[in-house]
Design a protein around this motif. Structure first.
Motif, short mmCIF file in Angstrom:
data_model
loop_
_atom_site.label_atom_id
_atom_site.label_comp_id
_atom_site.label_asym_id
_atom_site.label_seq_id
_atom_site.Cartn_x
_atom_site.Cartn_y
_atom_site.Cartn_z
N MET A 29 -16.93 55.10 6.02
CA MET A 29 -16.29 53.80 6.13
C MET A 29 -16.08 53.21 4.74
O MET A 29 -17.03 52.96 4.01
CB MET A 29 -17.13 52.85 6.98
CG MET A 29 -16.43 51.52 7.24
SD MET A 29 -17.35 50.45 8.34
CE MET A 29 -17.31 51.35 9.84
N ALA B 264 -16.58 46.56 8.65
CA ALA B 264 -15.64 46.20 9.71
C ALA B 264 -16.08 44.90 10.38
O ALA B 264 -17.23 44.75 10.76
CB ALA B 264 -15.57 47.31 10.75
N LEU C 298 -6.84 54.66 7.92
CA LEU C 298 -7.61 54.17 6.77
C LEU C 298 -6.84 54.34 5.46
O LEU C 298 -7.03 53.57 4.52
CB LEU C 298 -8.96 54.89 6.68
CG LEU C 298 -9.94 54.59 7.81
CD1 LEU C 298 -11.15 55.50 7.69
CD2 LEU C 298 -10.34 53.13 7.82
N ILE D 32 -15.85 53.01 14.75
CA ILE D 32 -16.60 52.29 13.71
C ILE D 32 -18.00 52.86 13.59
O ILE D 32 -18.51 53.08 12.50
CB ILE D 32 -16.62 50.78 14.00
CG1 ILE D 32 -15.22 50.19 13.82
CG2 ILE D 32 -17.62 50.06 13.11
CD1 ILE D 32 -15.07 48.77 14.30
N ARG E 25 -19.76 43.66 17.78
CA ARG E 25 -19.18 44.88 18.31
C ARG E 25 -20.04 45.39 19.45
O ARG E 25 -21.25 45.52 19.31
CB ARG E 25 -19.08 45.94 17.21
CG ARG E 25 -18.47 47.24 17.67
CD ARG E 25 -18.30 48.21 16.53
NE ARG E 25 -19.49 48.48 15.76
CZ ARG E 25 -20.41 49.40 16.10
NH1 ARG E 25 -20.25 50.12 17.19
NH2 ARG E 25 -21.45 49.58 15.33
N TRP F 71 -15.57 42.30 13.62
CA TRP F 71 -15.22 42.44 15.03
C TRP F 71 -14.88 41.08 15.60
O TRP F 71 -15.60 40.11 15.38
CB TRP F 71 -16.38 43.04 15.81
CG TRP F 71 -16.00 43.39 17.21
CD1 TRP F 71 -16.05 42.57 18.30
CD2 TRP F 71 -15.49 44.64 17.66
NE1 TRP F 71 -15.60 43.24 19.42
CE2 TRP F 71 -15.25 44.52 19.05
CE3 TRP F 71 -15.22 45.86 17.04
CZ2 TRP F 71 -14.75 45.56 19.82
CZ3 TRP F 71 -14.73 46.89 17.80
CH2 TRP F 71 -14.50 46.74 19.17
#
Length: 107
Positions: A69, A73, A36, A60, A15, A75
């Protein structure tokens, strides 16, 4: 023709950092936050140059720093050369491995 597994570019799996000159987009961030609750995948689509990368990267980062979160995540940056299904799937699995190293199948 598909690239061999060793030819994957690791930069596509990282990212990009948020720079100090980004424009805050609270309405879009709120829409992403709402996503979400909608499902496990959020897809952001817009034309080139509209700030998708900066928006999602900052989102993010804000989720991670606020501990909101719900899941890690992954990427993956794509370009025209990734339209080959085999190449795309190799990158996709590599991206998933950055978050869940033991769950993604090995080639």
């Amino acid at each position: 023709m598909a690239a061999p597994p060793s030819a994957l570019l690791s930069t596509k799996l990282n990212r990009p950092p948020v720079t100090g000159d980004w424009v805050d987009r609270p309405r879009l961030i709120e829409q992403l936050n709402h996503s979400l609750q909608q499902g496990p995948l959020t897809l952001v689509c817009a034309s080139a140059g509209f700030g998708k990368t900066t928006l999602v990267s900052s989102w993010i980062e804000s989720l991670a720093s606020s501990e909101r979160m719900p899941t890690p995540a992954a990427w993956l940056s794509l370009d025209e050369s990734d339209s080959d299904l085999v190449v795309f799937l190799r990158y996709f699995v590599a991206a998933i491995r950055t978050v869940y190293p033991s769950r993604a199948p090995r080639p």
